[in-house]
Design an enzyme around this catalytic site. Structure first.
Site, PDB file in Angstrom:
ATOM      1  N   LYS A 262       0.829  -1.211   0.000  1.00  0.00           N
ATOM      2  CA  LYS A 262       0.000   0.000   0.000  1.00  0.00           C
ATOM      3  C   LYS A 262       0.859   1.254   0.000  1.00  0.00           C
ATOM      4  CE  LYS A 262      -3.196   2.516   3.074  1.00  0.00           C
ATOM      5  NZ  LYS A 262      -2.324   3.521   3.704  1.00  0.00           N
ATOM      6  N   ASN A 263       1.846   1.334   0.893  1.00  0.00           N
ATOM      7  CA  ASN A 263       2.619   2.568   1.025  1.00  0.00           C
ATOM      8  C   ASN A 263       3.505   2.837  -0.184  1.00  0.00           C
ATOM      9  OD1 ASN A 263       1.460   3.072   3.504  1.00  0.00           O
ATOM     10  ND2 ASN A 263       3.108   2.133   4.684  1.00  0.00           N
TER      11      ASN A 263
ATOM     12  N   ASP B 264      -5.663   7.975   8.882  1.00  0.00           N
ATOM     13  CA  ASP B 264      -5.810   7.408  10.224  1.00  0.00           C
ATOM     14  C   ASP B 264      -5.794   8.483  11.299  1.00  0.00           C
ATOM     15  OD1 ASP B 264      -5.977   4.737   9.499  1.00  0.00           O
ATOM     16  OD2 ASP B 264      -3.807   4.537   9.382  1.00  0.00           O
TER      17      ASP B 264
ATOM     18  N   ASP C 187       4.180   0.864  11.833  1.00  0.00           N
ATOM     19  CA  ASP C 187       2.922   0.250  11.402  1.00  0.00           C
ATOM     20  C   ASP C 187       2.735  -1.164  11.954  1.00  0.00           C
ATOM     21  OD1 ASP C 187       2.042   2.433  10.048  1.00  0.00           O
ATOM     22  OD2 ASP C 187       2.617   1.732   8.058  1.00  0.00           O
TER      23      ASP C 187
ATOM     24  N   MET D 155       6.490   7.582  17.380  1.00  0.00           N
ATOM     25  CA  MET D 155       6.173   8.495  16.291  1.00  0.00           C
ATOM     26  C   MET D 155       4.747   9.045  16.308  1.00  0.00           C
ATOM     27  SD  MET D 155       8.323   6.492  13.309  1.00  0.00           S
ATOM     28  CE  MET D 155       8.088   7.737  12.051  1.00  0.00           C
TER      29      MET D 155
END
Length: 437
Positions: A22-23, A121, A322, A344
């Site tokens: 996805k990223n 998000d 993630d 983060m």
């Protein structure tokens, strides 16, 4: 709103193939705006966030030709830059955080780029300063409309100019945006403290195949020699390392024997060893990961001096943030204690109250740290009804539900669908009892 109903406590078995990353896809798809020639992208994940970006590109005038599943040819030879100033774009662009990465290519090729404050998000503050400071360093003029949170950059008449810059943070999307702007700038740009994730490396390799001149790929110092134009290319997206980590966690929590196919081992970094620290057996079989059924559980490895194991996120090659939600869930059934340190994002650990409701022993120290005291499977998690707050917390709760005793309900599953392709179908294929309603 859709829901998942999950009957947990059943061991799974079989093979599962990770989707495209996805990223990486978010960066690669934005890069098609840098040329008027055809660009063929393979292994595109069929997920909500990516499909939203493809729709946005189509509304900008990019021609979209669908080939076999997961493969699309794009051609941005008739881009309608005026669409950027419409109300429709403000609504569409604001619904997807990845839309921020169209600004660099548009600025480089058409001299201007606009974006509403991106969504995504709800995991805490996610600043955009790195992106726009980079554009300003290249000579762009910046403006921000506080009333509707609309950002804009425009290049001077003579175009963007290469420069030396030191990024204030190693932002992946910020680095990608700056690189895409710099490839068509006049002169040479150096970017120090650049992100060096595999997906950023993939973007640079794709741009070089289109005619860009980028060196230092894989390091935190990139040198970009500007070129007049870019051509077409064909590019294949890597498998999604976050999904691979999710399947590792799933196998351990459900005591399942699972083979994860074609994982691109050389691009996994610390992921396998981090899960091994939790006591999980991970075998490399060619380019696959084999995880045996952990029928006797898994024991956390302490530090050399006997201190509690701490797992923290960090920019690549550190452990990706993630996957911290996955690690936290897996730790709830480990033998031993683990300190999870999410540096983060200040809101990413707030889903732990749902795990506590299921019977997990977790002490939330502050917004960034949680101590997990593992059950060693002596006390099974209990089924419950819960809601998915974001993509990664959502998949973590799904893993918890698959390991729990009884039938759980997960609401707001659109959050999970944003990042995981047909997850219920793929889980059923290896024996999971999951129904979408």
């Amino acid at each position: 709103m859709g829901i998942f109903k999950i009957e947990g406590g059943t061991p799974l078995k079989g093979e599962i193939t990770p989707q495209g990353a996805k990223n990486e896809a978010l960066q690669i798809l934005c890069a098609v705006l840098l040329t008027g020639e055809k660009v063929k992208i393979n292994n595109i994940p069929d997920i909500i966030d990516i499909n939203k970006l493809i729709t946005l590109l189509g509304n900008l005038g990019v021609k979209i030709q669908r080939n076999e599943p997961g493969s699309i040819t794009f051609q941005a030879d008739e881009v309608n830059v005026g669409y950027l100033e419409t109300e429709a774009f403000k609504k569409e662009g604001g619904a997807l955080r990845g839309s921020i990465m169209i600004v660099g290519p548009l600025l480089a090729r058409f001299g201007k780029g606009y974006i509403p404050k991106p969504g995504g998000d709800k995991i805490g503050r996610r600043r955009l300063d790195t992106h726009f400071e980079g554009f300003i360093n290249l000579g762009a003029k910046f403006r921000y409309n506080r009333e509707d949170h609309f950002y804009g950059v425009e290049s001077p008449k003579e175009g963007l100019k290469g420069t030396d810059m030191l990024l204030d943070e190693a932002s992946v999307t910020g680095t990608a945006n700056i690189v895409m702007a710099a490839v068509l700038a006049n002169g040479t740009t150096t970017v120090y403290n650049a992100a060096c994730e595999p997906y950023l490396q993939q973007l640079c390799k794709m741009l070089n195949s289109m005619g860009a001149k980028i060196t230092g790929v894989g390091s935190n110092l990139l040198t970009i020699e500007g070129v007049e134009s870019l051509g077409g290319c064909e590019h294949t997206i890597l498998p999604d390392m976050i999904e691979i980590g999710s399947w590792i966690g799933l196998a351990a929590m459900t005591k399942s024997e699972i083979t994860i196919k074609n994982v691109s081992w050389e691009n996994l970094g610390l992921i396998p060893n981090t899960f091994r620290k939790l006591g999980i057996t991970i075998e490399k079989r060619n380019d696959d990961i084999y995880i045996p059924a952990h029928k006797d559980g898994y024991e956390v490895k302490t530090d050399i001096d006997g201190s509690i194991l701490t797992i923290a996120d960090a920019p690549w090659p550190g452990f990706t943030p993630d996957l911290l939600s996955i690690v936290l869930v897996v730790a709830t059934q480990a033998k031993g204690d683990v300190l999870i340190h999410q540096k983060m994002f200040e809101s990413r650990l707030f889903f732990v109250d749902k795990l506590i409701d299921m019977g997990a022993k977790i002490m939330l120290c502050d917004p960034h740290r949680a101590v997990v005291m593992g059950h060693n499977f002596e006390s099974q998690l209990k089924a419950t009804t819960m809601s998915s707050p974001d993509i990664r917390a959502g998949i973590s709760l799904l893993i918890a539900a698959l390991s729990a005793k009884g039938t759980s309900t997960i609401q707001n599953i659109e959050q999970i669908d944003r990042g995981y392709e047909r997850i219920d179908e793929r889980l059923r294929a290896i024996g999971a009892k999951i129904v979408r309603a």
